[in-house]
Design a protein around this motif. Structure first.
Motif, PDB file in Angstrom:
ATOM      1  N   THR A   1      33.708  34.002  46.945  1.00 46.23           N
ATOM      2  CA  THR A   1      34.813  34.650  47.254  1.00 46.23           C
ATOM      3  C   THR A   1      36.050  33.720  47.061  1.00 46.23           C
ATOM      4  N   GLY A   2      37.279  34.210  47.477  1.00 50.82           N
ATOM      5  CA  GLY A   2      38.328  33.747  46.817  1.00 50.82           C
ATOM      6  C   GLY A   2      39.102  32.509  47.661  1.00 50.82           C
TER       7      GLY A   2
ATOM      8  N   ILE B   1      39.626  27.953  47.699  1.00 49.54           N
ATOM      9  CA  ILE B   1      39.773  26.978  46.393  1.00 49.54           C
ATOM     10  C   ILE B   1      38.583  26.320  46.042  1.00 49.54           C
TER      11      ILE B   1
ATOM     12  N   THR C   1      34.313  38.262  44.151  1.00 47.48           N
ATOM     13  CA  THR C   1      35.166  39.250  44.680  1.00 47.48           C
ATOM     14  C   THR C   1      36.512  39.042  43.714  1.00 47.48           C
TER      15      THR C   1
ATOM     16  N   PHE D   1      40.269  32.327  40.981  1.00 49.13           N
ATOM     17  CA  PHE D   1      40.209  30.899  41.069  1.00 49.13           C
ATOM     18  C   PHE D   1      39.418  30.350  39.948  1.00 49.13           C
TER      19      PHE D   1
ATOM     20  N   THR E   1      35.254  32.959  52.398  1.00 50.26           N
ATOM     21  CA  THR E   1      36.475  33.001  52.934  1.00 50.26           C
ATOM     22  C   THR E   1      36.387  33.607  54.377  1.00 50.26           C
ATOM     23  N   ALA E   2      37.637  33.431  55.067  1.00 46.47           N
ATOM     24  CA  ALA E   2      37.715  33.765  56.280  1.00 46.47           C
ATOM     25  C   ALA E   2      37.716  35.492  56.471  1.00 46.47           C
ATOM     26  N   ARG E   3      38.175  36.101  55.212  1.00 46.63           N
ATOM     27  CA  ARG E   3      38.193  37.409  55.109  1.00 46.63           C
ATOM     28  C   ARG E   3      36.848  37.878  55.216  1.00 46.63           C
TER      29      ARG E   3
ATOM     30  N   ALA F   1      34.501  28.154  53.889  1.00 50.57           N
ATOM     31  CA  ALA F   1      35.276  26.793  53.251  1.00 50.57           C
ATOM     32  C   ALA F   1      36.951  27.366  53.402  1.00 50.57           C
ATOM     33  N   MET F   2      37.713  26.717  54.126  1.00 45.79           N
ATOM     34  CA  MET F   2      39.112  27.071  54.273  1.00 45.79           C
ATOM     35  C   MET F   2      39.877  25.920  54.937  1.00 45.79           C
TER      36      MET F   2
HETATM   37  C1  FMN Z   1      45.883  29.136  46.836  1.00 42.97           C
HETATM   38  C2  FMN Z   1      45.074  29.617  47.714  1.00 42.97           C
HETATM   39  C3  FMN Z   1      43.841  29.002  48.223  1.00 42.97           C
HETATM   40  C4  FMN Z   1      43.366  29.929  49.178  1.00 42.97           C
HETATM   41  N1  FMN Z   1      42.418  29.129  49.882  1.00 42.97           N
HETATM   42  C5  FMN Z   1      41.369  29.906  50.780  1.00 42.97           C
HETATM   43  C6  FMN Z   1      40.303  29.011  51.197  1.00 42.97           C
HETATM   44  O1  FMN Z   1      39.829  28.130  50.887  1.00 42.97           O
HETATM   45  N2  FMN Z   1      39.635  29.769  52.213  1.00 42.97           N
HETATM   46  C7  FMN Z   1      39.875  31.172  52.580  1.00 42.97           C
HETATM   47  O2  FMN Z   1      39.345  31.570  53.618  1.00 42.97           O
HETATM   48  N3  FMN Z   1      41.325  31.709  51.990  1.00 42.97           N
HETATM   49  C8  FMN Z   1      41.626  31.074  51.136  1.00 42.97           C
HETATM   50  N4  FMN Z   1      42.723  31.784  50.716  1.00 42.97           N
HETATM   51  C9  FMN Z   1      43.353  33.023  51.068  1.00 42.97           C
HETATM   52  C10 FMN Z   1      42.358  34.102  50.311  1.00 42.97           C
HETATM   53  O3  FMN Z   1      42.424  33.849  48.951  1.00 42.97           O
HETATM   54  C11 FMN Z   1      42.630  35.555  50.539  1.00 42.97           C
HETATM   55  O4  FMN Z   1      42.376  35.891  52.015  1.00 42.97           O
HETATM   56  C12 FMN Z   1      41.959  36.464  49.977  1.00 42.97           C
HETATM   57  O5  FMN Z   1      42.112  37.836  50.365  1.00 42.97           O
HETATM   58  C13 FMN Z   1      40.377  36.425  49.886  1.00 42.97           C
HETATM   59  O6  FMN Z   1      39.593  37.198  49.219  1.00 42.97           O
HETATM   60  P1  FMN Z   1      38.240  37.528  49.114  1.00 42.97           P
HETATM   61  O7  FMN Z   1      37.484  37.375  50.466  1.00 42.97           O
HETATM   62  O8  FMN Z   1      38.030  39.056  48.783  1.00 42.97           O
HETATM   63  O9  FMN Z   1      37.732  36.602  47.938  1.00 42.97           O
HETATM   64  C14 FMN Z   1      43.580  31.101  49.608  1.00 42.97           C
HETATM   65  C15 FMN Z   1      44.623  31.605  48.934  1.00 42.97           C
HETATM   66  C16 FMN Z   1      45.316  30.816  48.042  1.00 42.97           C
HETATM   67  C17 FMN Z   1      46.556  31.608  47.435  1.00 42.97           C
END
Ligand code: FMN
Length: 421
Positions: A14-15, A17, A41, A47, A90-92, A122-123
């Motif tokens: 997932t998204g 860092i 995702t 990333f 991610t938290a999401r 990880a967040m």
């Molecule tokens: C530079 C950057 C770093 C991020 N790092 C995190 C992270 O480490 N953990 C996290 O939960 N969300 C992080 N986010 C927020 C998620 O990318 C965002 O909630 C996104 O919708 C998650 O999508 P996904 O869960 O579908 O991959 C970051 C956003 C940005 C712009």
């Protein structure tokens, strides 16, 4: 033969860092023999590139519910998986998975699987500490999802705190323990067990400045604590090196300095432990008197009288709970097997982990170790020079063997009665 030969693993990315670290996890899984199907995702693709996973994994990376050749991609992936790991999560992802939402291929795959699931959050610390995130993680853990990490450490943007992705080694250990056991969703072959582990060398003060110490770095004890937690155990780690102790969910760190403090911490926390691993190098002697101020050269050569410290292992051997497994460690420079055997017998313990600290790359301060494991039923295993986390895995396997033998023999080893074994 790899440890994960023949196992089909869906690697969800997932998204966050830490997505780049999933590349290392992917490589390690493939190296261990697993068939890895990556699912990314849209956030993850911002990333890291899918081409990297395509090149390293066993099949092409899937990113959408709608693009795959198979008409129902999430059931193909979910039903065919022996394990799904989400790294990083991610938290999401945690929120959607907890709520049963399946808006993308990864969450739909999680809904469509009966396989064990490992989630590696990880967040940033602020996000990780949100009550909503904590609650989501707790609910998932209660449902049998194995949560690995996060750790305390350096985060994106130079911040330091809780939220860093668990070390890939710990993620692999968690997967290994699930697929290496009966494949149940128990969260690892040490789930439900309590482990007490000691680490580091004690320091016995001479004066406020100087102490009598030893070369132990705590690395082997900390590796044991991490590995046991990754396998699902609840771990208490009594250590003289708290700054390098594992800062992960499942490990409670108790900082001590002297042999007396270690004795108190161990003896007051041992009653409920299923396995006690005494990896610390505890001083056998301490100065009888501690000077109130720094000893000065001008005052002449001091005479330092020493007295014995509490023999923690022997004390544990005399007072252990029924069925508890006690593991001692012996750092030797000669007659390894003979010295280890006599320590095993004299202390009333179940197993001893002996190493020859005069050998190259072995023991104190190194990232590697080579050990001889001896148990009371005559079992002997030599672990050749390996990373300390690999030695930890072998020690835990052997300690679990002792525990299962004890329980098969009637739930208690007779430890309570047979105090002088
Ligand atoms: C530079 C950057 C770093 C991020 N790092 C995190 C992270 O480490 N953990 C996290 O939960 N969300 C992080 N986010 C927020 C998620 O990318 C965002 O909630 C996104 O919708 C998650 O999508 P996904 O869960 O579908 O991959 C970051 C956003 C940005 C712009």
């Amino acid at each position: 033969m790899g440890a994960l030969d023949g196992h089909r693993i869906v690697l969800g990315v997932t998204g966050g860092i830490a997505a780049y670290k999933a590349i290392e996890v992917c490589r390690r899984l493939v190296d261990a023999g697993a068939h890895v199907a990556p699912v990314m995702t849209g956030g993850a693709m911002r990333f890291v590139g899918r081409a990297t996973f395509d090149a390293l994994a066993s099949e092409t990376t899937q990113v959408s519910l709608w693009d795959e050749e198979h008409p129902v991609p999430h059931t193909r992936l979910g039903q065919g998986a022996d394990l799904v790991v989400v790294c990083p999560a991610t938290a999401r992802l945690l929120a959607d998975y907890r709520m049963g939402r399946s808006g993308d291929l990864l969450t739909a795959t999680l809904m469509a699987t009966r396989a064990p699931v490992v989630v590696c959050p990880a967040m940033h610390t602020e996000m990780w500490e949100q009550p909503a995130v904590q609650e989501n993680v707790s609910v998932l853990a209660e449902r049998g999802v194995t949560i690995v990490g996060p750790e305390h450490g350096r985060l994106a943007g130079g911040d330091v705190g809780a939220g860093r992705l668990a070390d890939p080694v710990d993620i692999l250990a968690a997967i290994d323990s699930i697929l290496g056991s009966d494949g149940s969703t128990s969260g690892g072959d040490m789930a439900g067990l309590e482990v007490l582990v000691t680490a580091g060398g004690t320091r016995e003060p001479i004066c406020p400045v100087r102490y009598v110490g030893n070369r132990s770095s705590g690395k082997q004890g900390h590796a044991l604590a991490r590995a046991a937690a990754a396998r699902g155990a609840k771990v208490r780690c009594v250590t003289t090196q708290p700054e390098t102790a594992p800062d992960i969910i499942g490990v409670q760190v108790l900082a001590v300095e002297t042999a007396a403090e270690m004795a108190t911490a161990v003896l007051s926390n041992s009653a409920t432990a299923d396995i006690v691993l005494m990896a610390a190098a505890v001083a056998d002697f301490r100065p009888v008197e501690v000077a109130g101020s720094k000893l000065k050269k001008a005052d002449g050569t001091p005479e330092i009288m020493l007295e014995p410290t509490t023999d923690i292992l022997a004390e544990l051997g005399r007072n252990r709970s029924p069925g508890q497994v006690l593991v001692g460690f012996a750092a030797e420079t000669d007659d390894l097997r003979q010295n280890a055997t006599s320590k095993l017998e004299s202390k009333g313990i179940d197993m001893i982990v002996a190493n020859d600290v005069s050998a190259s790359g072995v023991g104190f301060g190194h990232d590697t170790n080579a050990v001889l494991l001896l148990d009371r039923s005559g079992g002997a295993t030599e672990v050749p020079l390996s990373e300390k986390h690999q030695v930890a895995a072998a020690v835990l396997d052997a300690a679990l063997g002792c525990l299962h033998n004890a329980r098969d023999a009637g739930g208690a080893t007779g430890h309570g009665e047979d105090v002088n074994r």
